[in-house]
Design an enzyme around this catalytic site. Structure first.
Site, PDB file in Angstrom:
ATOM      1  N   LEU A  91     -47.096  15.050 -32.263  1.00 40.73           N
ATOM      2  CA  LEU A  91     -48.323  14.249 -32.092  1.00 40.73           C
ATOM      3  C   LEU A  91     -49.200  14.494 -33.310  1.00 40.73           C
ATOM      4  O   LEU A  91     -49.560  15.644 -33.600  1.00 40.73           O
ATOM      5  CB  LEU A  91     -49.042  14.704 -30.815  1.00 40.73           C
ATOM      6  CG  LEU A  91     -50.346  13.992 -30.474  1.00 40.73           C
ATOM      7  CD1 LEU A  91     -50.104  12.528 -30.106  1.00 40.73           C
ATOM      8  CD2 LEU A  91     -51.044  14.691 -29.311  1.00 40.73           C
ATOM      9  N   TYR A  92     -49.508  13.412 -34.028  1.00 41.96           N
ATOM     10  CA  TYR A  92     -50.306  13.582 -35.234  1.00 41.96           C
ATOM     11  C   TYR A  92     -51.722  13.121 -34.959  1.00 41.96           C
ATOM     12  O   TYR A  92     -52.014  11.935 -35.095  1.00 41.96           O
ATOM     13  CB  TYR A  92     -49.680  12.802 -36.397  1.00 41.96           C
ATOM     14  CG  TYR A  92     -48.297  13.314 -36.732  1.00 41.96           C
ATOM     15  CD1 TYR A  92     -48.141  14.544 -37.369  1.00 41.96           C
ATOM     16  CD2 TYR A  92     -47.158  12.588 -36.390  1.00 41.96           C
ATOM     17  CE1 TYR A  92     -46.879  15.034 -37.654  1.00 41.96           C
ATOM     18  CE2 TYR A  92     -45.893  13.082 -36.672  1.00 41.96           C
ATOM     19  CZ  TYR A  92     -45.763  14.309 -37.303  1.00 41.96           C
ATOM     20  OH  TYR A  92     -44.521  14.806 -37.574  1.00 41.96           O
ATOM     21  N   LYS A 120     -36.608  20.186 -22.400  1.00 44.38           N
ATOM     22  CA  LYS A 120     -37.149  19.696 -23.681  1.00 44.38           C
ATOM     23  C   LYS A 120     -38.675  19.641 -23.632  1.00 44.38           C
ATOM     24  O   LYS A 120     -39.350  20.000 -24.594  1.00 44.38           O
ATOM     25  CB  LYS A 120     -36.620  18.289 -23.977  1.00 44.38           C
ATOM     26  CG  LYS A 120     -35.210  18.259 -24.496  1.00 44.38           C
ATOM     27  CD  LYS A 120     -34.889  16.836 -24.904  1.00 44.38           C
ATOM     28  CE  LYS A 120     -33.526  16.717 -25.542  1.00 44.38           C
ATOM     29  NZ  LYS A 120     -33.225  15.327 -25.896  1.00 44.38           N
ATOM     30  N   THR A 121     -39.207  19.166 -22.514  1.00 43.83           N
ATOM     31  CA  THR A 121     -40.669  19.056 -22.397  1.00 43.83           C
ATOM     32  C   THR A 121     -41.315  20.428 -22.540  1.00 43.83           C
ATOM     33  O   THR A 121     -42.306  20.594 -23.247  1.00 43.83           O
ATOM     34  CB  THR A 121     -41.038  18.403 -21.046  1.00 43.83           C
ATOM     35  OG1 THR A 121     -40.517  17.080 -21.037  1.00 43.83           O
ATOM     36  CG2 THR A 121     -42.537  18.353 -20.829  1.00 43.83           C
ATOM     37  N   GLY A 131     -47.640  23.720 -32.810  1.00 40.48           N
ATOM     38  CA  GLY A 131     -47.696  23.277 -34.210  1.00 40.48           C
ATOM     39  C   GLY A 131     -48.995  22.527 -34.471  1.00 40.48           C
ATOM     40  O   GLY A 131     -49.668  22.738 -35.492  1.00 40.48           O
ATOM     41  N   TYR A 174     -36.915  24.628 -15.070  1.00 40.90           N
ATOM     42  CA  TYR A 174     -38.374  24.746 -15.012  1.00 40.90           C
ATOM     43  C   TYR A 174     -38.799  26.198 -15.262  1.00 40.90           C
ATOM     44  O   TYR A 174     -39.593  26.473 -16.169  1.00 40.90           O
ATOM     45  CB  TYR A 174     -38.838  24.273 -13.642  1.00 40.90           C
ATOM     46  CG  TYR A 174     -40.328  24.282 -13.419  1.00 40.90           C
ATOM     47  CD1 TYR A 174     -41.176  23.433 -14.131  1.00 40.90           C
ATOM     48  CD2 TYR A 174     -40.907  25.120 -12.459  1.00 40.90           C
ATOM     49  CE1 TYR A 174     -42.539  23.426 -13.907  1.00 40.90           C
ATOM     50  CE2 TYR A 174     -42.268  25.115 -12.217  1.00 40.90           C
ATOM     51  CZ  TYR A 174     -43.084  24.270 -12.942  1.00 40.90           C
ATOM     52  OH  TYR A 174     -44.435  24.259 -12.712  1.00 40.90           O
ATOM     53  N   TYR A 188     -46.320  32.495 -31.674  1.00 38.56           N
ATOM     54  CA  TYR A 188     -47.292  31.786 -32.521  1.00 38.56           C
ATOM     55  C   TYR A 188     -48.562  32.617 -32.716  1.00 38.56           C
ATOM     56  O   TYR A 188     -49.211  32.539 -33.748  1.00 38.56           O
ATOM     57  CB  TYR A 188     -47.634  30.410 -31.938  1.00 38.56           C
ATOM     58  CG  TYR A 188     -46.845  29.306 -32.597  1.00 38.56           C
ATOM     59  CD1 TYR A 188     -45.508  29.107 -32.298  1.00 38.56           C
ATOM     60  CD2 TYR A 188     -47.435  28.480 -33.558  1.00 38.56           C
ATOM     61  CE1 TYR A 188     -44.778  28.108 -32.916  1.00 38.56           C
ATOM     62  CE2 TYR A 188     -46.708  27.486 -34.180  1.00 38.56           C
ATOM     63  CZ  TYR A 188     -45.391  27.303 -33.858  1.00 38.56           C
ATOM     64  OH  TYR A 188     -44.673  26.315 -34.481  1.00 38.56           O
ATOM     65  N   GLU A 192     -48.554  33.392 -36.417  1.00 41.33           N
ATOM     66  CA  GLU A 192     -49.393  32.353 -37.031  1.00 41.33           C
ATOM     67  C   GLU A 192     -50.854  32.453 -36.618  1.00 41.33           C
ATOM     68  O   GLU A 192     -51.645  31.572 -36.919  1.00 41.33           O
ATOM     69  CB  GLU A 192     -48.877  30.951 -36.644  1.00 41.33           C
ATOM     70  CG  GLU A 192     -47.402  30.717 -36.943  1.00 41.33           C
ATOM     71  CD  GLU A 192     -47.123  30.569 -38.426  1.00 41.33           C
ATOM     72  OE1 GLU A 192     -48.083  30.576 -39.215  1.00 41.33           O
ATOM     73  OE2 GLU A 192     -45.943  30.461 -38.808  1.00 41.33           O
TER      74      GLU A 192
HETATM   75  N1  LIG Z   1     -49.733  21.986  -9.121  1.00 43.16           N
HETATM   76  C1  LIG Z   1     -49.252  23.194  -9.007  1.00 43.16           C
HETATM   77  O1  LIG Z   1     -49.203  23.747  -7.899  1.00 43.16           O
HETATM   78  C2  LIG Z   1     -48.750  23.923 -10.225  1.00 43.16           C
HETATM   79  C3  LIG Z   1     -48.331  25.226 -10.067  1.00 43.16           C
HETATM   80  C4  LIG Z   1     -47.889  25.931 -11.178  1.00 43.16           C
HETATM   81  C5  LIG Z   1     -47.898  25.357 -12.424  1.00 43.16           C
HETATM   82  N2  LIG Z   1     -48.292  24.085 -12.559  1.00 43.16           N
HETATM   83  C6  LIG Z   1     -48.242  23.524 -13.923  1.00 43.16           C
HETATM   84  O2  LIG Z   1     -49.398  22.761 -14.164  1.00 43.16           O
HETATM   85  C7  LIG Z   1     -49.091  21.611 -14.933  1.00 43.16           C
HETATM   86  C8  LIG Z   1     -49.587  20.368 -14.221  1.00 43.16           C
HETATM   87  O3  LIG Z   1     -48.977  20.312 -12.933  1.00 43.16           O
HETATM   88  P1  LIG Z   1     -49.324  19.169 -11.898  1.00 43.16           P
HETATM   89  O4  LIG Z   1     -49.247  19.736 -10.546  1.00 43.16           O
HETATM   90  O5  LIG Z   1     -50.578  18.499 -12.328  1.00 43.16           O
HETATM   91  O6  LIG Z   1     -48.071  18.208 -12.096  1.00 43.16           O
HETATM   92  P2  LIG Z   1     -48.030  16.623 -12.260  1.00 43.16           P
HETATM   93  O7  LIG Z   1     -46.603  16.257 -12.188  1.00 43.16           O
HETATM   94  O8  LIG Z   1     -48.969  15.978 -11.322  1.00 43.16           O
HETATM   95  O9  LIG Z   1     -48.588  16.441 -13.739  1.00 43.16           O
HETATM   96  C9  LIG Z   1     -47.807  16.645 -14.893  1.00 43.16           C
HETATM   97  C10 LIG Z   1     -48.186  15.590 -15.906  1.00 43.16           C
HETATM   98  O10 LIG Z   1     -47.420  15.782 -17.096  1.00 43.16           O
HETATM   99  C11 LIG Z   1     -46.922  14.500 -17.516  1.00 43.16           C
HETATM  100  N3  LIG Z   1     -45.703  14.722 -18.300  1.00 43.16           N
HETATM  101  C12 LIG Z   1     -44.507  15.221 -17.873  1.00 43.16           C
HETATM  102  N4  LIG Z   1     -43.626  15.269 -18.890  1.00 43.16           N
HETATM  103  C13 LIG Z   1     -44.299  14.833 -19.999  1.00 43.16           C
HETATM  104  C14 LIG Z   1     -43.926  14.648 -21.361  1.00 43.16           C
HETATM  105  N5  LIG Z   1     -42.695  14.937 -21.807  1.00 43.16           N
HETATM  106  N6  LIG Z   1     -44.858  14.165 -22.206  1.00 43.16           N
HETATM  107  C15 LIG Z   1     -46.096  13.844 -21.787  1.00 43.16           C
HETATM  108  N7  LIG Z   1     -46.507  13.983 -20.501  1.00 43.16           N
HETATM  109  C16 LIG Z   1     -45.612  14.481 -19.623  1.00 43.16           C
HETATM  110  C17 LIG Z   1     -46.674  13.742 -16.226  1.00 43.16           C
HETATM  111  O11 LIG Z   1     -46.587  12.358 -16.375  1.00 43.16           O
HETATM  112  C18 LIG Z   1     -47.893  14.170 -15.407  1.00 43.16           C
HETATM  113  O12 LIG Z   1     -49.002  13.358 -15.670  1.00 43.16           O
HETATM  114  C19 LIG Z   1     -47.586  21.636 -15.156  1.00 43.16           C
HETATM  115  O13 LIG Z   1     -47.328  22.186 -16.425  1.00 43.16           O
HETATM  116  C20 LIG Z   1     -47.083  22.553 -14.079  1.00 43.16           C
HETATM  117  O14 LIG Z   1     -45.915  23.228 -14.484  1.00 43.16           O
HETATM  118  C21 LIG Z   1     -48.712  23.344 -11.487  1.00 43.16           C
END
Ligand SMILES: NC(=O)c1ccc[n+]([C@@H]2O[C@H](COP(=O)([O-])OP(=O)(O)OC[C@H]3O[C@@H](n4cnc5c(N)ncnc54)[C@H](O)[C@@H]3O)[C@@H](O)[C@H]2O)c1
Length: 359
Positions: A91-92, A120-121, A131, A174, A188, A192
């Site tokens: 993302l730039y 990958k995500t 970065g 996950y 990082y 960095e």
């Molecule tokens: N809700 C929980 O209980 C919980 C618990 C532990 C950790 N988390 C972490 O918190 C974060 C948010 O969780 P959440 O509950 O809001 O989940 P969610 O699924 O509602 O939100 C995740 C968001 O990330 C977006 N996304 C996924 N892959 C992507 C990509 N490659 N590029 C851009 N956007 C992408 C999705 O479209 C979504 O909007 C996550 O990282 C999750 O691992 C959540």
């Protein structure tokens, strides 16, 4: 003529559009904040808080599980921007002070749907955000998860526990993805000097896409039937999302650069949650027991002494109040869907075995 008419219509809309109340912050205090995954459940609540506090917020999301509807009330506001972007690609953008890196599917059906993409995500996506943070000199907060503790052998789990994760099980994409993301943040910082924070939590969802069947959503949406995996003796500790959002903001604005548990230390067996929800919802007639899910952690309770000591943070919303708000949310959501004939976003078709399907 059509584009001109559209421009005039947009202009008229921007004059009449009503936004939630936003505080005024001077340029010195106003931060430029990027939220990846900002259209998701946690991200959209964080967006609301930071927008209402008067900051400039850019949401980056690929809408895999998030919805535009979660942030549409800010579209057109001069402090808000929504970018449709997949964090797996670089993302730039320039001029960012803080990055809340939340992009990742979070519920088991969603992260298991395409495990390679989940990996990958969490890996390439996190590398890209680190970065970016390095290039623009921003602070980064990684939303990790209590899943990094796996099926813990230590109870409750404090931040120095290394975890007990099956690296080749169905949840590994996950759990291990987040563990690598934490390692990347650490590297990082050491190499960095990218200043980062990360946090691990479990929340009660009041704003999740209905297809995300996490524990409580299972209970509430299937309102005449509660489904429990296994015996229901496995424990979890849930916090309400407003508590979490306050914790994330305090962590981001602190000097802590190591993992911090943000969770509710009140631990209950899943069956107890089910019975409580059955009472609160009223219309549920029975609890159905399903086979135990593979690698489902048996006990989970965060040790939050570090958050209390360093951030002065602890959850304040009582469980029953959080659950009531959640049930109210789902009732309204179902009503909305019935009135708007909401059709859940179709998942891309599965590609036949033997061909790659990991983009
Ligand atoms: N809700 C929980 O209980 C919980 C618990 C532990 C950790 N988390 C972490 O918190 C974060 C948010 O969780 P959440 O509950 O809001 O989940 P969610 O699924 O509602 O939100 C995740 C968001 O990330 C977006 N996304 C996924 N892959 C992507 C990509 N490659 N590029 C851009 N956007 C992408 C999705 O479209 C979504 O909007 C996550 O990282 C999750 O691992 C959540």
């Amino acid at each position: 003529m059509a584009p001109l008419r559209e421009k005039i219509r947009d202009l008229e809309k921007s004059f009449t559009q009503k936004y939630p109340p936003v505080k005024f912050l001077s340029e010195k205090d106003r931060k430029r904040i990027l939220i990846t995954g900002g259209a998701g459940f946690v991200g959209s609540h964080l967006t609301d808080k930071l927008m209402m506090d008067g900051h400039e917020v850019t949401v980056v999301d690929n809408f895999f599980t998030g919805r535009k509807r979660n942030v549409e009330h800010w579209i057109g506001h001069e402090n808000f921007e929504l970018i449709n972007h997949d964090v797996v690609e670089p993302l730039y953008i320039e001029a960012v002070d803080q990055i809340y890196h939340l992009a990742s599917p979070a519920s088991p059906p969603n992260y298991m749907y395409n495990p390679i993409k989940t990996l990958k995500t969490n890996t390439i996506g996190t590398l890209n955000m680190l970065g970016l943070a390095k290039r623009v000199g921003a602070r980064l907060l990684l939303a990790s998860t209590s899943e990094v503790y796996g099926d813990p052998e230590v109870h409750p789990q404090s931040e120095d526990y290394w975890g007990h994760v099956n690296p080749i099980g169905p949840r590994a994409c996950y759990d291990e993805g987040k563990r690598v993301a934490e390692t990347m943040c650490y590297a990082y910082m050491k190499q960095e000097s990218v200043y980062h924070h990360y946090t691990l939590f479990n929340t009660i969802p009041p704003s999740q896409a209905l297809e995300q069947l996490r524990v409580i959503v299972n209970f509430v949406v299937l309102s005449s039937l509660l489904q429990v995996y296994g015996s229901g003796s496995q424990t979890r500790a849930f916090q309400y999302v407003s508590d979490l959002v306050n914790g994330l903001v305090s962590l981001m604005n602190s000097n802590v650069s190591s993992p911090v548990n943000l969770g509710n230390p009140e631990e209950h067996p899943i069956l107890e949650f089910a019975k409580l929800i059955k009472n609160l919802v009223g219309s549920i007639s029975e609890i159905q027991f399903l086979p135990e899910a593979q690698d489902d952690p048996q006990r989970r309770r965060p040790d939050i002494r570090k958050a209390k000591l360093l951030l002065g943070w602890e959850p304040v919303v009582p469980l029953e109040e959080g659950l009531n708000k959640t049930i109210h949310f789902f009732r309204k959501e179902l009503e909305y869907q019935a009135n708007n004939q909401y059709i859940p976003k179709p998942k891309p078709a599965r590609i036949k075995k033997g061909r790659p399907r990991h983009n």
